[in-house]
Design an enzyme around this catalytic site. Structure first.
Site, PDB file in Angstrom:
ATOM      1  N   LEU A 135      63.938 -34.225  93.266  1.00 42.29           N
ATOM      2  CA  LEU A 135      62.531 -33.832  93.252  1.00 42.29           C
ATOM      3  C   LEU A 135      62.438 -32.429  93.841  1.00 42.29           C
ATOM      4  CD1 LEU A 135      60.704 -37.061  94.545  1.00 42.29           C
ATOM      5  CD2 LEU A 135      60.738 -36.203  92.194  1.00 42.29           C
ATOM      6  N   ASP A 136      61.447 -31.667  93.385  1.00 42.83           N
ATOM      7  CA  ASP A 136      61.252 -30.320  93.906  1.00 42.83           C
ATOM      8  C   ASP A 136      60.858 -30.350  95.384  1.00 42.83           C
ATOM      9  OD1 ASP A 136      61.799 -29.313  91.412  1.00 42.83           O
ATOM     10  OD2 ASP A 136      59.698 -29.075  90.834  1.00 42.83           O
ATOM     11  N   TYR A 137      60.991 -29.208  96.017  1.00 41.28           N
ATOM     12  CA  TYR A 137      60.713 -29.042  97.444  1.00 41.28           C
ATOM     13  C   TYR A 137      59.319 -29.536  97.824  1.00 41.28           C
ATOM     14  CZ  TYR A 137      59.736 -26.376 101.772  1.00 41.28           C
ATOM     15  OH  TYR A 137      59.367 -25.989 103.034  1.00 41.28           O
TER      16      TYR A 137
END
Length: 301
Positions: A135-137
């Site tokens: 998952l993105d930051y």
């Protein structure tokens, strides 16, 4: 399939005829791994080694080393971890926003992987930290970590075949006119003019996003998204491409006073358990700031 775990060894109790090599192939072990198991005689059937072509029958017990030891890749960090589900094979956690899944630099320990390592150490697990997807930051939500090396190839295969279904909630800018499912089928590639950005590009990789509007209010919409592919930043790129960027997504839209992180949350995962074959469904609520906005749009959420 029934099983028993003793230390790092897994015993499978066979319930229908199958050859050893076919069983290993069902778990998508590589040819190299199967060859090494044969060469090292690292499995036993009813406490003795037999040829991999041997057909197992109901009642047979197949035993082999299925768990690896901690490789020290992620030194333990003892921070809070929101665990949604855990058994001997899987760990499902809810990742908060503003946290990388794994660090960009070796000396950076502020990542979800380091926190999982800390949890393993606290529980006395001597296990490496392995995640199935990312998952993105700024994106929050459900992440699958696999504790058992033996089942990881099968989970990787399930993900590649879209047998692991991930559902997302997003708040996007603008309103929609209906609540039907729609599909964005636009290839995604790298933006050669911006190192971090991805763009819709005719020569990019195939990317397909299904979405529907759940509610709209004050020029904002709550949508549900399901992916047929897993391209980098896929939902963010696709929603921006149709004129509905995700709220507070500074890379594909713009910042917002309503939220200090992009309003994207992986709220549900559906998968088949690699050993028991049970269908598993996990859900988790969005972060409190995002949930507060959602309830203003839909008080019944």
């Amino acid at each position: 399939m029934k099983y028993q775990i003793r230390h790092s060894y897994l015993t499978l109790f066979i319930d229908s005829p199958i050859s050893i090599i076919d069983l290993f192939q069902q778990f998508h072990l590589s040819k190299k791994t199967i060859h090494l198991m044969k060469q090292n005689k690292s499995y036993l059937v009813n406490n003795r080694y037999v040829s991999p072509s041997t057909v197992l029958v109901k009642g047979d017990q197949l035993t082999f080393k299925a768990f690896q030891e901690d490789d020290g890749m992620y030194p333990p960090v003892y921070e809070d971890l929101d665990i949604v589900y855990e058994d001997e094979f899987l760990l499902i956690v809810n990742k908060p926003p503003f946290l990388q899944v794994f660090p960009a630099k070796p000396d950076d320990t502020n990542s979800l992987a380091h926190r999982v390592s800390g949890y393993y150490h606290q529980q006395g697990y001597n296990l490496p930290v392995r995640f199935i997807h990312r998952l993105d930051y700024e994106t929050s939500g459900l992440m699958i970590f696999v504790k058992c090396a033996f089942v990881q190839p099968l989970l990787d295969y399930q993900l590649s075949m879209k047998d692991i279904h991930r559902h997302y909630l997003a708040i996007v800018e603008g309103n929609f006119h209906d609540h039907q499912w729609h599909t964005i089928d636009k290839p995604i590639g790298k933006d050669r003019h911006h190192q971090q950005r991805m763009i819709v590009h005719p020569h990019g990789k195939k990317a397909c996003t299904h979405y529907r509007c759940l509610s709209s209010k004050n020029h904002l919409s709550l949508i549900e998204c399901v992916l047929d592919s897993g391209r980098k930043h896929q939902i963010r790129v696709h929603m921006s491409a149709i004129g509905h960027p995700i709220l507070s997504d500074q890379l594909y839209g713009h910042s917002s006073a309503l939220l200090n992180h992009q309003a994207l949350h992986a709220y549900q995962i559906e998968c088949i358990h690699p050993i028991t074959k049970e269908k598993l469904t996990f859900t988790c609520q969005p972060p409190s700031d995002m949930l507060k906005l959602i309830k203003k749009m839909d008080p019944q959420f």
